[in-house]
Scaffold this active site. Structure first.
Site, PDB file in Angstrom:
ATOM      1  N   GLY A 270       0.814  -1.213   0.000  1.00  0.00           N
ATOM      2  CA  GLY A 270       0.000   0.000   0.000  1.00  0.00           C
ATOM      3  C   GLY A 270       0.844   1.258   0.000  1.00  0.00           C
ATOM      4  N   ASP A 271       1.943   1.232   0.753  1.00  0.00           N
ATOM      5  CA  ASP A 271       2.847   2.386   0.773  1.00  0.00           C
ATOM      6  C   ASP A 271       3.466   2.605  -0.601  1.00  0.00           C
ATOM      7  OD1 ASP A 271       2.325   2.576   3.489  1.00  0.00           O
ATOM      8  OD2 ASP A 271       4.130   1.478   4.073  1.00  0.00           O
TER       9      ASP A 271
END
Length: 338
Positions: A270-271
């Site tokens: 997600g990052d």
């Protein structure tokens, strides 16, 4: 005299993005036995155990540092804003070498950098602890000081951090009319509806995964439509199905993910998406292209163990990007990636 069109480098540096959030290290240990074999049923009220582990991995992490690292790999020179301890020197040098501006990281005089310590047994059960440490001092950081140092900020990404810091950064962005992205991630679980409403109201971008999307709606009491009325864009990651971008009164954009070569470790995916998406915004490409860059970078991370251990080889990146999204998309991105 007409000015020549800006070069890709000029366009990159014309957009200043600050990435706020946690900076941490992960200490991950492996116990070859089973925790359950060490527990005595009638003595659980006085547990005193130690486990002889046979493996230790120390990995760089923290949502802000992970995102900034990815943006640095893409050449967009993000400004990392967070708090760390005096033990940050080696980590700082790593980020500096990979294109991150770390001069706005606050260094605590008394606390260590935040740390996650986790032991995993043979059955994949885990016992972990998170030490917030210097992260608690992020609330003392003023964004105006950061903006003055770099010549202004065009967007602030407000990621999971000390809750008071998240609130302060959000309120300061609103007060100073700085566009911001709301990205609560792990902190949603501990925040109440009032806090979440404050953090998302007026955001230019709201990031979440599908589960977090439902949790935000449940805690705030606002429907999807009501939230869209309060934010510019709602960006929802959908795991293996890619990402969806919604805009009030606008068409929904959906982007799929490139084929994976292998699935090694989902941590930090997600990052990585956020790093690619924010880099696309820095380049000035369309939301669809930004999301495609995010999905490509996320794919590299899922194929690698660790959140900052992947290598962005531009030729390889563009070859896979072209295969996934076509020549036209690749041409637009190539112009910025160099």
């Amino acid at each position: 005299m007409n000015r020549q069109p800006a070069s890709p480098q000029e366009r990159v540096h014309a957009v200043r993005i600050a990435v706020t959030g946690s900076i941490a290290t992960d200490h991950l240990m492996t116990f070859p036995g089973r925790f359950s074999d060490q527990l005595v049923a009638d003595q659980l009220h006085t547990v005193s155990l130690s486990f002889l582990v046979d493996q230790l991995d120390v990995r760089r992490g923290g949502v802000a540092a992970n995102i900034a690292f990815g943006m640095g790999q893409l050449g967009t020179r993000p400004v990392l804003v967070g708090a760390a301890g005096s033990d940050f020197d080696e980590y700082r040098a790593w980020l500096d070498r990979h294109g991150v501006d770390t001069d706005s990281v606050r260094i605590s005089e008394t606390l260590h950098t935040a740390r996650f310590v986790c032991t995993t047994d043979a059955d994949h059960n885990q016992i972990g602890s998170f030490y917030t440490g210097a992260m608690s001092e992020a609330r003392l950081i003023e964004l105006k000081t950061v903006a003055d140092r770099v010549g202004g900020l065009d967007l602030v990404s407000i990621g999971a951090d000390d809750p008071e810091a998240m609130l302060r950064h959000t309120e300061e962005c609103r007060a100073r009319s700085i566009p911001f992205a709301a990205d609560f991630s792990q902190q949603i679980a501990r925040m109440n509806g009032d806090e979440i409403r404050i953090l998302l109201d007026g955001a230019t971008y709201l990031f979440s995964n599908e589960y977090e999307k439902g949790l935000i709606e449940t805690k705030t009491g606002w429907s999807d439509a009501e939230i869209l009325d309060r934010v510019g864009h709602r960006v929802t990651t959908l795991g293996a199905r890619g990402v969806r971008i919604e805009r009030a009164g606008g068409e929904t954009i959906e982007v799929g993910v490139p084929d994976e070569e292998r699935k090694a470790d989902p941590t930090g995916v997600g990052d990585a998406f956020r790093a690619g998406f924010l880099s696309g915004l820095a380049w000035g490409v369309s939301l669809e292209r930004a999301a495609q860059v995010g999905c490509m970078l996320a794919t590299l991370v899922i194929e690698t163990v660790g959140t900052q251990e992947y290598q962005l080889r531009r030729g390889h990146f563009m070859e896979r990007f072209t295969k996934a999204y076509g020549d036209e998309a690749a041409g637009e991105v190539q112009a910025h990636l160099g």
